[in-house]
Design an enzyme around this catalytic site. Structure first.
Site, PDB file in Angstrom:
ATOM      1  N   CYS A 242       7.448  -7.511  -6.001  1.00 18.51           N
ATOM      2  CA  CYS A 242       6.042  -7.456  -4.939  1.00 18.51           C
ATOM      3  C   CYS A 242       5.126  -7.250  -5.848  1.00 18.51           C
ATOM      4  CB  CYS A 242       6.256  -6.093  -4.049  1.00 18.51           C
ATOM      5  SG  CYS A 242       6.136  -4.505  -5.214  1.00 18.51           S
TER       6      CYS A 242
ATOM      7  N   ARG B 230       7.200  -1.596  -3.283  1.00 19.56           N
ATOM      8  CA  ARG B 230       7.562  -2.055  -1.947  1.00 19.56           C
ATOM      9  C   ARG B 230       8.903  -3.030  -2.369  1.00 19.56           C
ATOM     10  NH1 ARG B 230       2.281  -5.464  -0.293  1.00 19.56           N
ATOM     11  NH2 ARG B 230       1.803  -5.062  -2.593  1.00 19.56           N
TER      12      ARG B 230
END
Ligand SMILES: Cc1ncc(COP(=O)(O)O)c(C=O)c1O
Lengths: 337, 280
Positions: free
Chosen positions: B237, B242
């Site tokens: 990410c 994430r």
């Protein structure tokens, strides 16, 4: 002694809170009247007024909701100051600033503590004002990658305090509490009705918690169901503190679409140019949400060109708390070349 | 069909039932580290992703020695069951999960729905009390280095096409319209994505209440995106949090055996001289 409204001598700041006998002012829009040409040509007699909510004692429309919220908590015995034998129980509330400033000011006078949970993007002036008013302030880290359904934010944090430390905090929750609506049913609505002699045909406001729109519309529609209630919303991804785009309305339980005749969208940057115009052309030191509402009123009136009628636009607060926002969106104001 | 490793995910009810189990230790890791102070699951300790889970001098994850110290100071033992949870849909909780696994902790679990689900349920207690645990002497005995991708593996994946690359950032970051979400301090010199990467934004793996989607939905999601089953997979990410979330989905819910988190992510790759970038 109780308040003398003709000499404007009050026993305490609480007596200055607005109501039908002591309304916030209505001021006629002159230079910037959207139908100035039609009026000059004799094809319209439409009157437009701004309701100056910044004349309330703590500086915004939110004095109304905040005073009702506090009154309700006091009546229930839900808040109290520190006592010799018992720690105090105060207020925790998610707020973009104005509700928090009003709550903190009133709570402080009563010796009750107040914690405000504010999103990071709230202007610095409001965060400092909250501390000046006596609040503890938690500034949230904004979501790094916002996505639908996350929405914990300020509400989640305030809820955490109320749940984990219920002996110290209660959350009035302006987004759900009917007292927020009732304040406008009892005060703003009747004030406008009386100040316009029942002649109001158009009411312009914004959508935040929606206490204003739902309360005023409830009152005015009961008086005359033909009064048009127009809510002005900023375009998506906006940066106008205190108000919401319709995609952000799920946070509030006070929104009632059946009371609203039209929701008009305004490109959010216009909030700032419109506020500046009001400052410079009408001498009304309007903040960005007032600027947005006025721009929405302008668009509706220039589109519909009513031959007669009377409009009232809520001017939620003044521009002083938005110096950083104004210079961000209108860099020339910073005085740099 | 159930998840590949159903034990890796526990419900809020399971956590409530195990609040008094001494061998279950609850760890909160938030994006907004103030959340814990407002109130937390009773008995939970908090680790700060920024100041405690990263090396404070080199750009790197927390070192082995420092992780041992951190866990010892929290009184965590290698035999404990660790339950992680946090705000923002467990982003940094998943990052914490990945670190625990990387440093070889045996029994690690993630609380489905995270902090917001716990908060929303009336029967779940929340407290501001912080429990002081007796110190332990935590020793890391094995490092699972194969859970982590570094630049050479990413470049190899591009050259040989031997791995699935999954970009979990927003579509605008993937296509190169923006370098990072507005207001972020961690950014890069260049916008775009790693050549050959498939875009599957992390949010597509969760329901509205923050719990994970069903195994069938998740399988369909990655299939549609063009993920080839059976191939090694690397998720990335912007700063690696994430992608930990998606790494958890792929490895523990879908059972992708060789799955790595590229924690350097775009803030490393988008700054590399000479690295190929795709935009579209
Ligand atoms: C500056 C400003 N404008 C408008 C509003 C909207 O008012 P309401 O919450 O009653 O919808 C608020 C309230 O939060 C506000 O602070």
């Amino acid at each position: 002694m109780s308040a003398n409204l003709s000499t404007r001598v009050f026993d305490s700041v609480f007596e200055m809170l607005p109501n039908e006998a002591n309304p916030s002012p209505l001021v006629r829009i002159n230079t910037l009247h959207p139908l100035a040409a039609e009026i000059a040509a004799g094809t319209s007699t439409f009157e437009l007024f701004a309701k100056l909510e910044w004349m309330n004692p703590f500086g915004s429309v939110k004095d109304r909701a905040a005073s009702y919220l506090i009154r309700e908590l006091e009546a229930k015995g839900a808040i109290w100051p520190d006592k010799a034998d018992k720690k105090g129980r105060g207020i925790v509330e998610p707020t973009s600033g104005n509700t928090g400033i009003s709550l903190a000011a009133m709570a402080s006078v009563k010796g009750v503590h107040m914690r405000a949970i504010v999103p990071e993007k709230v202007p610095e002036e409001k965060k400092v004002m909250l501390r000046i008013a006596g609040a503890d302030v938690d500034v949230l880290t904004d979501a790094m990658c916002p996505s639908p359904g996350m929405g914990e934010g300020a509400l989640g944090m305030a809820r955490s305090y109320a749940k984990a430390q219920g002996d110290r905090y209660v959350m009035p929750n302006q987004y759900e509490n009917h007292a927020n609506v009732q304040a406008h049913i009892d005060t703003t609505g009747p004030e406008i009705w009386r100040q316009t002699g029942g002649k109001i045909t158009h009411f312009f406001t914004s959508l935040g918690t929606c206490g204003t729109v739902t309360g005023v519309a409830t009152f005015l529609k009961a008086k005359n169901k033909n009064i048009k209630i127009i809510a002005v919303q900023p375009s998506a991804g906006h940066d106008v503190p205190g108000i919401r785009n319709k995609d952000e309305l799920h946070v509030t339980k006070l929104f009632d679409a059946s009371l609203i005749d039209e929701i008009i969208e305004v490109p959010f940057e216009k909030a700032y140019t419109s506020a500046l115009g009001l400052c410079q052309r009408e001498g009304l030191f309007a903040g960005p949400s007032s600027g947005l509402i006025f721009e929405g009123a302008r668009m509706v009136l220039q589109r519909d060109k009513p031959a007669q009628g009377l409009g009232v636009a809520i001017f939620c607060d003044n521009v002083f708390k938005y110096i950083s926002s104004m210079t961000k969106h209108l860099p020339a104001l910073a005085g740099e070349p | 069909m159930s998840y590949a490793f159903p034990d890796a995910l526990v419900s809020t009810n399971w956590v409530k039932e195990n609040l008094k189990s001494p061998a279950v230790r609850i760890v909160e890791v938030d994006v907004d580290t103030k959340q814990y102070g407002a109130g937390h699951v009773p008995g939970a300790v908090a680790f700060n992703w920024n100041t405690q889970l990263q090396d404070q001098i080199n750009r790197d994850i927390i070192s082995k020695d420092d992780f041992e110290k951190l866990l010892s100071s929290a009184g965590i033992k290698p035999t404990d069951t660790i339950v992680l949870y946090g705000d923002n849909n467990n982003w940094f909780a998943a990052y914490g999960f990945w670190l625990f696994k990387y440093y070889g902790h045996a029994d690690v679990r993630l609380m489905n729905g995270g902090r917001s689900k716990w908060l929303a349920e009336d029967d779940k207690p929340l407290t501001a009390d912080v429990v002081a645990f007796a110190k332990s002497d935590y020793k890391i005995t094995a490092i699972n280095a194969d859970l982590r991708a570094k630049v050479p593996q990413v470049l190899e994946a591009i050259a040989t096409r031997n791995s699935n690359l999954i970009d979990v950032r927003s579509t605008d970051e993937f296509t190169g319209k923006i370098i990072a979400p507005p207001g972020m301090t961690e950014t890069a010199q260049r916008a775009g994505h790693v050549p050959g990467a498939k875009s599957v934004p992390w949010a597509q793996t969760v329901n509205q209440d923050g719990t994970f989607k069903s195994v069938d939905d998740l399988r369909a999601l990655y299939k549609t995106a063009g993920l080839i089953e059976g191939k090694p997979t690397i998720a990335y990410c912007r700063i690696g949090e994430r992608s930990s979330h998606t790494w958890f989905v792929l490895k523990y819910l879908l059972g992708v055996q060789d799955c790595k988190n590229y924690d350097g992510s775009w803030t490393e790759y988008g700054n590399l001289i000479g690295a190929p970038i795709e935009r579209s």
